[in-house]
Design a protein around this motif. Structure first.
Motif, mmCIF file in Angstrom:
data_model
loop_
_atom_site.group_PDB
_atom_site.id
_atom_site.type_symbol
_atom_site.label_atom_id
_atom_site.label_comp_id
_atom_site.label_asym_id
_atom_site.label_seq_id
_atom_site.Cartn_x
_atom_site.Cartn_y
_atom_site.Cartn_z
ATOM 1 N N ARG A 35 -35.584 -6.088 2.967
ATOM 2 C CA ARG A 35 -36.351 -6.380 4.179
ATOM 3 C C ARG A 35 -35.905 -7.664 4.894
ATOM 4 O O ARG A 35 -36.434 -7.995 5.967
ATOM 5 N N VAL A 36 -34.975 -8.408 4.331
ATOM 6 C CA VAL A 36 -34.649 -9.735 4.862
ATOM 7 C C VAL A 36 -34.231 -9.684 6.333
ATOM 8 O O VAL A 36 -34.609 -10.553 7.134
ATOM 9 N N HIS A 37 -33.469 -8.672 6.702
ATOM 10 C CA HIS A 37 -32.978 -8.606 8.083
ATOM 11 C C HIS A 37 -34.106 -8.461 9.098
ATOM 12 O O HIS A 37 -33.904 -8.722 10.291
ATOM 13 N N LEU A 38 -35.279 -8.075 8.640
ATOM 14 C CA LEU A 38 -36.403 -7.879 9.553
ATOM 15 C C LEU A 38 -37.028 -9.193 10.008
ATOM 16 O O LEU A 38 -37.685 -9.234 11.056
ATOM 17 N N GLN B 69 -35.801 -14.673 13.066
ATOM 18 C CA GLN B 69 -36.946 -15.414 13.569
ATOM 19 C C GLN B 69 -37.123 -16.727 12.813
ATOM 20 O O GLN B 69 -37.508 -17.752 13.399
ATOM 21 N N LYS B 70 -36.821 -16.734 11.523
ATOM 22 C CA LYS B 70 -37.017 -17.931 10.708
ATOM 23 C C LYS B 70 -35.855 -18.901 10.819
ATOM 24 O O LYS B 70 -36.062 -20.122 10.890
ATOM 25 N N PHE B 71 -34.620 -18.383 10.852
ATOM 26 C CA PHE B 71 -33.454 -19.260 10.772
ATOM 27 C C PHE B 71 -32.608 -19.302 12.040
ATOM 28 O O PHE B 71 -31.659 -20.071 12.125
ATOM 29 N N GLY B 72 -32.904 -18.454 13.021
ATOM 30 C CA GLY B 72 -32.213 -18.532 14.299
ATOM 31 C C GLY B 72 -30.892 -17.806 14.376
ATOM 32 O O GLY B 72 -30.202 -17.874 15.400
ATOM 33 N N VAL B 73 -30.497 -17.114 13.314
ATOM 34 C CA VAL B 73 -29.261 -16.329 13.327
ATOM 35 C C VAL B 73 -29.578 -14.942 12.772
ATOM 36 O O VAL B 73 -30.427 -14.796 11.889
ATOM 37 N N PRO B 74 -28.919 -13.900 13.300
ATOM 38 C CA PRO B 74 -29.202 -12.543 12.801
ATOM 39 C C PRO B 74 -28.630 -12.332 11.402
ATOM 40 O O PRO B 74 -27.653 -12.969 11.007
ATOM 41 N N ARG C 127 -20.993 -26.586 -3.092
ATOM 42 C CA ARG C 127 -19.941 -26.149 -2.167
ATOM 43 C C ARG C 127 -20.561 -25.235 -1.102
ATOM 44 O O ARG C 127 -21.285 -24.301 -1.420
ATOM 45 N N PRO C 128 -20.301 -25.494 0.188
ATOM 46 C CA PRO C 128 -20.907 -24.671 1.239
ATOM 47 C C PRO C 128 -20.422 -23.227 1.199
ATOM 48 O O PRO C 128 -19.311 -22.945 0.772
ATOM 49 N N ASN C 129 -21.289 -22.349 1.687
ATOM 50 C CA ASN C 129 -20.999 -20.915 1.722
ATOM 51 C C ASN C 129 -21.332 -20.412 3.133
ATOM 52 O O ASN C 129 -22.388 -19.820 3.361
ATOM 53 N N PRO C 130 -20.437 -20.637 4.111
ATOM 54 C CA PRO C 130 -20.759 -20.365 5.521
ATOM 55 C C PRO C 130 -20.612 -18.896 5.914
ATOM 56 O O PRO C 130 -19.802 -18.537 6.766
ATOM 57 N N VAL C 131 -21.397 -18.044 5.270
ATOM 58 C CA VAL C 131 -21.345 -16.611 5.595
ATOM 59 C C VAL C 131 -22.582 -16.127 6.339
ATOM 60 O O VAL C 131 -22.535 -15.104 7.012
ATOM 61 N N LEU C 132 -23.684 -16.858 6.241
ATOM 62 C CA LEU C 132 -24.911 -16.449 6.917
ATOM 63 C C LEU C 132 -25.753 -17.649 7.327
ATOM 64 O O LEU C 132 -25.982 -17.875 8.503
ATOM 65 N N ALA C 133 -26.238 -18.404 6.348
ATOM 66 C CA ALA C 133 -27.139 -19.515 6.649
ATOM 67 C C ALA C 133 -26.445 -20.545 7.538
ATOM 68 O O ALA C 133 -25.269 -20.864 7.323
ATOM 69 N N PRO C 134 -27.132 -21.099 8.530
ATOM 70 C CA PRO C 134 -26.521 -22.095 9.402
ATOM 71 C C PRO C 134 -26.335 -23.441 8.701
ATOM 72 O O PRO C 134 -26.959 -23.717 7.679
ATOM 73 N N ARG C 135 -25.486 -24.259 9.304
ATOM 74 C CA ARG C 135 -25.138 -25.565 8.742
ATOM 75 C C ARG C 135 -26.372 -26.413 8.450
ATOM 76 O O ARG C 135 -26.453 -27.081 7.410
ATOM 77 N N GLU C 136 -27.359 -26.393 9.365
ATOM 78 C CA GLU C 136 -28.528 -27.248 9.174
ATOM 79 C C GLU C 136 -29.328 -26.875 7.935
ATOM 80 O O GLU C 136 -29.956 -27.734 7.312
ATOM 81 N N VAL C 137 -29.301 -25.594 7.548
ATOM 82 C CA VAL C 137 -29.985 -25.187 6.325
ATOM 83 C C VAL C 137 -29.286 -25.797 5.114
ATOM 84 O O VAL C 137 -29.934 -26.351 4.218
ATOM 85 N N TYR C 138 -27.961 -25.713 5.101
ATOM 86 C CA TYR C 138 -27.178 -26.300 4.011
ATOM 87 C C TYR C 138 -27.425 -27.796 3.910
ATOM 88 O O TYR C 138 -27.671 -28.337 2.821
ATOM 89 N N GLU C 139 -27.386 -28.474 5.030
ATOM 90 C CA GLU C 139 -27.508 -29.936 5.008
ATOM 91 C C GLU C 139 -28.917 -30.382 4.648
ATOM 92 O O GLU C 139 -29.091 -31.399 3.967
#
Length: 207
Positions: free
Chosen positions: A114-117, A121-126, A174-186
């Motif tokens: 269900r995550v894509h639903l 809205q929560k993280f700003g990226v599809p 180590r960052p994993n830039p496949v979905l979550a935006p940079r600000e979430v990682y930081e």
């Protein structure tokens, strides 16, 4: 410290020995073991105990802290694409709330089908629909977080670690830039650094 009692650096051991060390380290967290046992009784499809409770237990043990120190919650992922309704997921969450009652920790259960639903809205990226619990674990903001453990009916531990275990034992994020935006990682790494200043946090890659 990141070594065993004989001075061997765990993150440099062969993978099979790292897996043995992982089970030994995680077993020092009695809350984690209890969550594994109780979750197994729910028989959720494709479930894993995942995220912070695992790698943070390792960080605690290798830095000499109590195994449960700083762990906010215990995340359980499962995958049920047959019913994407909130009502179905909520029924599982409510069953878990009753099952995990009395534990000195919060357990969060989520259907990764269900995550894509709600993700955009929560993280700003599809977020494209996940195809399994493993594909959801693959998308954590840091590769170090990409770790899942479940208890099979035979009692065997199933470990999913697509990026291996060396970084986990060596306190490398180590960052994993496949979905979550940079600000979430930081934001996450800033919080982790306050709790575990021994961490080596690698920068988010630039374009």
């Amino acid at each position: 410290m990141t070594s065993g009692g004989d001075g061997v650096v765990i993150g440099r051991l062969p993978l099979d020995e790292q897996l043995t060390a992982l089970r030994s380290v995680l077993s020092s967290n009695e809350v984690l073991l209890d969550v594994l046992d109780r979750t197994a009784s729910m028989a959720l499809p494709g479930w894993y105990l995942t995220a912070g409770c695992l790698f943070q237990t390792v960080w605690n043990v290798v830095t000499g802290r109590p195994a449960t120190s700083g762990i906010k919650d215990y995340d359980v992922f499962y995958f049920d694409a047959d019913d994407l309704s909130w009502e179905a997921e909520d029924a599982v969450i409510r069953a878990g709330r009753e099952l995990f009652g009395g534990l000195p920790a919060e357990v969060e259960i989520r259907n990764e089908a269900r995550v894509h639903l709600w993700y955009e809205q929560k993280f700003g990226v599809p977020c494209a629909p996940h195809t399994s619990t493993e594909s959801a674990i693959d998308c954590f903001a840091a590769t170090t977080c990409c770790l899942g453990v479940r208890l099979e009916p035979t009692g065997r531990w199933r470990v999913y670690a697509p990026h291996g275990l060396s970084d986990v034992f060596n306190l490398v994020v180590r960052p994993n830039p496949v979905l979550a935006p940079r600000e979430v990682y930081e934001a996450k790494t800033a919080r982790w650094r306050r709790q575990w200043p021994e961490l080596t946090v690698l920068d988010w890659p630039t374009a």
